[in-house]
Every structure is written in structure tokens, then in C-alpha cells.
Design a protein around this motif. Structure first.
Motif, mmCIF file in Angstrom:
data_model
loop_
_atom_site.group_PDB
_atom_site.id
_atom_site.type_symbol
_atom_site.label_atom_id
_atom_site.label_comp_id
_atom_site.label_asym_id
_atom_site.label_seq_id
_atom_site.Cartn_x
_atom_site.Cartn_y
_atom_site.Cartn_z
ATOM 1 N N UNK A 67 -64.250 28.540 82.013
ATOM 2 C CA UNK A 67 -62.837 28.846 81.795
ATOM 3 C C UNK A 67 -61.935 28.378 82.934
ATOM 4 N N UNK A 68 -62.410 28.512 84.164
ATOM 5 C CA UNK A 68 -61.572 28.168 85.302
ATOM 6 C C UNK A 68 -62.389 27.421 86.348
ATOM 7 N N UNK A 69 -62.386 26.111 86.323
ATOM 8 C CA UNK A 69 -61.525 25.256 85.508
ATOM 9 C C UNK A 69 -62.004 25.189 84.057
ATOM 10 N N UNK A 70 -61.055 24.978 83.181
ATOM 11 C CA UNK A 70 -61.346 24.905 81.742
ATOM 12 C C UNK A 70 -62.158 23.656 81.440
ATOM 13 N N UNK A 71 -63.310 23.867 80.793
ATOM 14 C CA UNK A 71 -64.192 22.737 80.467
ATOM 15 C C UNK A 71 -64.721 22.882 79.047
ATOM 16 N N UNK A 72 -64.364 21.966 78.154
ATOM 17 C CA UNK A 72 -65.028 21.966 76.847
ATOM 18 C C UNK A 72 -66.473 21.508 77.038
ATOM 19 N N UNK A 73 -67.318 21.839 76.057
ATOM 20 C CA UNK A 73 -68.742 21.525 76.170
ATOM 21 C C UNK A 73 -69.292 21.211 74.790
ATOM 22 N N UNK A 74 -70.187 20.234 74.728
ATOM 23 C CA UNK A 74 -70.815 19.831 73.472
ATOM 24 C C UNK A 74 -72.329 19.881 73.610
ATOM 25 N N UNK A 75 -72.998 20.481 72.619
ATOM 26 C CA UNK A 75 -74.467 20.504 72.530
ATOM 27 C C UNK A 75 -74.865 19.793 71.249
ATOM 28 N N UNK A 113 -63.703 28.412 77.722
ATOM 29 C CA UNK A 113 -63.517 29.856 77.747
ATOM 30 C C UNK A 113 -64.342 30.647 76.765
ATOM 31 N N UNK A 114 -65.106 29.995 75.877
ATOM 32 C CA UNK A 114 -65.959 30.728 74.936
ATOM 33 C C UNK A 114 -67.227 31.206 75.649
ATOM 34 N N UNK A 115 -67.469 32.539 75.593
ATOM 35 C CA UNK A 115 -68.740 33.081 76.110
ATOM 36 C C UNK A 115 -69.859 32.586 75.199
ATOM 37 N N UNK A 116 -70.935 32.051 75.761
ATOM 38 C CA UNK A 116 -72.008 31.533 74.924
ATOM 39 C C UNK A 116 -73.355 31.582 75.643
ATOM 40 N N UNK A 117 -74.393 31.529 74.833
ATOM 41 C CA UNK A 117 -75.759 31.413 75.329
ATOM 42 C C UNK A 117 -76.593 30.761 74.242
ATOM 43 N N UNK A 118 -77.814 30.431 74.593
ATOM 44 C CA UNK A 118 -78.728 29.799 73.649
ATOM 45 C C UNK A 118 -80.098 30.451 73.763
ATOM 46 N N UNK A 119 -80.814 30.393 72.660
ATOM 47 C CA UNK A 119 -82.190 30.875 72.632
ATOM 48 C C UNK A 119 -83.035 29.780 71.973
ATOM 49 N N UNK A 120 -84.105 29.404 72.633
ATOM 50 C CA UNK A 120 -84.967 28.337 72.124
ATOM 51 C C UNK A 120 -85.855 28.904 71.024
ATOM 52 N N UNK A 121 -85.805 28.285 69.855
ATOM 53 C CA UNK A 121 -86.559 28.774 68.700
ATOM 54 C C UNK A 121 -87.805 27.950 68.414
ATOM 55 N N UNK A 129 -76.112 17.253 76.175
ATOM 56 C CA UNK A 129 -74.936 18.036 76.521
ATOM 57 C C UNK A 129 -73.901 17.142 77.164
ATOM 58 N N UNK A 130 -72.668 17.394 76.789
ATOM 59 C CA UNK A 130 -71.547 16.739 77.433
ATOM 60 C C UNK A 130 -70.545 17.802 77.837
ATOM 61 N N UNK A 131 -69.982 17.654 79.031
ATOM 62 C CA UNK A 131 -69.054 18.662 79.543
ATOM 63 C C UNK A 131 -68.119 17.978 80.532
ATOM 64 N N UNK A 132 -66.917 18.505 80.634
ATOM 65 C CA UNK A 132 -65.985 17.998 81.631
ATOM 66 C C UNK A 132 -66.521 18.261 83.029
ATOM 67 N N UNK A 133 -66.248 17.364 83.928
ATOM 68 C CA UNK A 133 -66.635 17.506 85.320
ATOM 69 C C UNK A 133 -65.389 17.538 86.177
ATOM 70 N N UNK A 134 -65.551 17.334 87.444
ATOM 71 C CA UNK A 134 -66.821 17.151 88.139
ATOM 72 C C UNK A 134 -67.590 18.471 88.259
ATOM 73 N N UNK A 135 -68.881 18.356 88.549
ATOM 74 C CA UNK A 135 -69.718 19.537 88.693
ATOM 75 C C UNK A 135 -69.544 20.106 90.094
#
Length: 170
Positions: A67-75, A113-121, A129-135
Motif C-alpha cells: 500500500x505504501x508505496x502503492x504497488x499493483x501485483x500480478x500472479x 492495498x489489497x490484503x492477500x495470501x496464498x496457499x499451495x494446493x 509474479x510482476x510487481x512495481x518496484x524498486x524493491x
């Protein structure tokens, strides 16, 4: 299985994403205490972060947001299946998606800003994954206080609960 990824490919302007690379990163994930491993295609200061994220069964990813800094993310799932969870501010699950390399949902694009998590099935899941940077590790993500930190004793129970949400799906 080929153990070494050809370094000469990294010296050029491109890098091939193939079975050899999958095998290399999967091997690292299987031997990792965290049960996951990344392979970055980017340098940390770049504005577009892109990488393979290999997750194995039993890895716990603490819910977080960018969220801060705002970063969109793609999986995008390239191999295997995972459950993708989106939470509200109190920790209630507001959406869940089965993401699979076999479809019908192959990936998700998150707004900042979306709260998220993943579980491996599946035993192993390879994601792009793609996400705004810099890291910057000090502000890359904000971890949710409504879930245990990675390594806490409660992680196993959270993971079991999350996996149970997808039992009929896989």
C-alpha cells in the motif's frame, strides 16, 4: 534434470523460461526452510519487478499488502495450483480463487492495498509474479496483524484452515 542454468543467457538481453529453469528453482524451494524460492529476472532497483515464485506444499505466506508505496501485483500460475485469498482489514476472507496452470483461472491482478495470501494446493506451484518496484525490504510490504508471523506456532493452523477452503476444488 539439468542442475545449472546456462549463465550465458543472463549475459544477454533475454532469459529463457523453460523446464530447466523450473527444475532449478523447484530444487531450491524443496531445500529451503521456507518451502519456497524466487528467481528474479530484474535487478532490485528496477521499476518493474518480475520473477518466478516457486512455492511447495506447506509454505506459509503471512497475509500482506503493498500500500505504501502503492504497488499493483500480478500472479500467474505456470505449473500447479494455489489458493489465492483476499482479506478485509479485520482479516475476514472476502474472496478466494483457485488459480491453476490448467485454468479456468490462470492468475490474478491485484490493485495496491489489497490484503492477500496464498496457499499451495499442489506439491509444487510455479508462478510468474510482476510487481512495481524498486524493491526495498523496509517498505515493500505491510504484514497483517490479524494473522501469525511466518515461523509462529499458529501458522500451521492458519494454513490448514486455508487449505480446507479449497478441498472440493482440487
Amino acid at each position: 534434470m539439468k542442475k545449472d542454468y546456462p549463465e550465458f543467457l543472463k549475459l544477454h538481453s533475454h532469459e529463457i523460461i523453460d523446464t530447466n529453469l523450473f527444475d532449478l528453482v523447484i530444487e531450491k524451494a524443496l531445500h529451503s526452510d521456507r518451502k519456497r524460492s524466487n528467481h528474479n529476472f530484474h535487478e532490485l532497483p528496477e521499476v518493474y519487478q518480475r520473477f518466478l515464485n516457486v512455492l511447495t506444499k506447506g509454505t506459509y505466506v503471512q497475509p500482506h499488502r503493498h500500500k505504501n508505496p502503492a504497488k499493483p501485483e500480478t500472479f500467474i500460475a505456470l505449473k500447479g495450483k494455489l489458493g489465492f485469498l483476499i482479506f478485509d482489514d479485520s482479516g475476514a476472507i472476502i474472496n478466494k480463487y483457485l488459480i491453476s496452470s490448467e485454468g479456468p483461472i490462470y492468475g490474478i491482478d491485484l490493485k495496491p492495498g489489497d490484503w492477500h495470501s496464498i496457499v499451495t494446493l499442489s506439491d509444487v506451484c510455479v508462478c510468474f509474479e510482476g510487481k512495481s518496484g524498486p524493491y526495498n525490504p523496509s517498505d515493500d510490504k505491510e504484514f497483517a496483524s490479524f494473522a501469525p508471523k511466518e515461523g509462529d506456532l499458529d501458522c500451521g493452523q492458519f494454513l490448514e484452515n486455508w487449505e480446507s477452503l479449497f478441498e472440493e476444488s482440487y
